[in-house]
Design an enzyme around this catalytic site. Sequence first.
Site, PDB file in Angstrom:
ATOM      1  N   LYS A   1       9.942  55.294  68.181  1.00 17.76           N
ATOM      2  CA  LYS A   1      10.053  53.863  68.077  1.00 17.76           C
ATOM      3  C   LYS A   1       8.747  53.111  68.229  1.00 17.76           C
ATOM      4  CE  LYS A   1      14.844  53.125  68.698  1.00 17.76           C
ATOM      5  NZ  LYS A   1      15.899  52.354  69.309  1.00 17.76           N
TER       6      LYS A   1
ATOM      7  N   VAL B   1      16.586  50.903  75.732  1.00 16.11           N
ATOM      8  CA  VAL B   1      15.877  51.912  74.939  1.00 16.11           C
ATOM      9  C   VAL B   1      15.814  51.493  73.481  1.00 16.11           C
ATOM     10  CG1 VAL B   1      16.006  54.283  74.066  1.00 16.11           C
ATOM     11  CG2 VAL B   1      16.334  53.836  76.510  1.00 16.11           C
ATOM     12  N   GLU B   2      16.889  50.914  72.969  1.00 16.97           N
ATOM     13  CA  GLU B   2      16.933  50.559  71.554  1.00 16.97           C
ATOM     14  C   GLU B   2      15.974  49.430  71.194  1.00 16.97           C
ATOM     15  OE1 GLU B   2      18.355  51.957  69.030  1.00 16.97           O
ATOM     16  OE2 GLU B   2      19.484  53.481  70.114  1.00 16.97           O
ATOM     17  N   THR B   3      15.984  48.338  71.954  1.00 13.07           N
ATOM     18  CA  THR B   3      15.254  47.145  71.511  1.00 13.07           C
ATOM     19  C   THR B   3      14.549  46.368  72.616  1.00 13.07           C
ATOM     20  OG1 THR B   3      17.208  45.720  71.739  1.00 13.07           O
ATOM     21  CG2 THR B   3      16.878  46.802  69.597  1.00 13.07           C
TER      22      THR B   3
ATOM     23  N   TYR C   1      16.678  61.274  74.231  1.00 14.33           N
ATOM     24  CA  TYR C   1      17.155  59.900  74.146  1.00 14.33           C
ATOM     25  C   TYR C   1      18.232  59.644  75.208  1.00 14.33           C
ATOM     26  CZ  TYR C   1      19.816  55.899  72.363  1.00 14.33           C
ATOM     27  OH  TYR C   1      20.488  54.717  72.260  1.00 14.33           O
TER      28      TYR C   1
END
Length: 358
Positions: free
Chosen positions: A34, A147-149, A343
């Site tokens: 990412k 974690v995503e954004t 993850y």
Amino acid sequence: MSRGSRRTLLALLAAAGLLATGALAGLADAKPKKPRATAPVRDDTVPYGPRDDVMRFGAELAERQGLPAEWVQSQLAEARYVPNVAKFIMPPPAGTAKNWAAYRGRFVEPKRIRAGLAFWQENEKWLARAEELYGVPAEIVVGIVGVETIYGQQMGGFRVIDALATLSFDFPSGRRDRSAFFRDELEQFFVLCHSENVDPLALKGSYAGAMGMGQFMPSSWNRYAVDFDGDGRVDLHASGADIVGSVAHYLAEFGWQRGMPTHFDVAAPVDAIDRATLLVPDIVPSFTPQEFLAHGAGLPAAAREFGDKLALIELQNGDAAPSYIAGTPNFYAVTRYNWSSYYALAVIELGQAVKSMR
């Protein structure tokens, strides 16, 4: 500018660190991922309007889904091939060492923990309601959104229609072809935009077409997103209620079990054959605690009494010795969000770190 000159310019920009890099939301990658994906350079994009195959796809899509064909085709005509999307979908260079400590450090760090604490405080009511309804603890939902954004700070700058069209009609060679998957997602994207009355050219997301704070692909949005605040629409970009409820609903649909831990400490078998046997199923829980013990693994008392199957999870640490945990079906449920043990453990540990600050 000629094609050759453009390639030269892009190469120079890449060498100088001026081109964005990114990670594929929804596809597993067990390495630090990412890097921020920013909006593509518009001068280097190519429209899909002149392509007969794209227009034919639009007509067929419209017929399958009962959508206005003229609307679908007119929107697809505005979609553009984006070279950076094709670039970012490629896997990391062969031989890149996995490193759990480095991966963890990208996510379990002060900036995300502070942002996670604020997100938790702002959405405490919705997190409690989601846990009551779906059985998913607040810290797991908080960990995923972080974690995503980084709680909405990095939701992606690519037009979703461009990203999905690029990967549908010009999926790059050099890795397993997933163009069929992305064509399905492009179809679901049109279904979503029509049902929610959203301009397909306006939505932005990751280079893989994932959207919102939870980075839902269009098909996941259509199947698992919920109007958790009851305002008549699903908003995964700004509604904390809908984001929390949708992430929890997704995990529940993929097997999250109320009250079950995600993992246990484990001492991996010393014998290489026993260890390899337990590692064969990867992240899929496949062995009872008794089978773990029979293969020479060491488990704490709580794990020995666990009533379901476990998976031996290996987390590589570069040149250092690997780390191991025993993952439960709930650990596996988190990997259904992103097929990666790295993850899943980052999500779990970020959530725990935020919880400890409350």
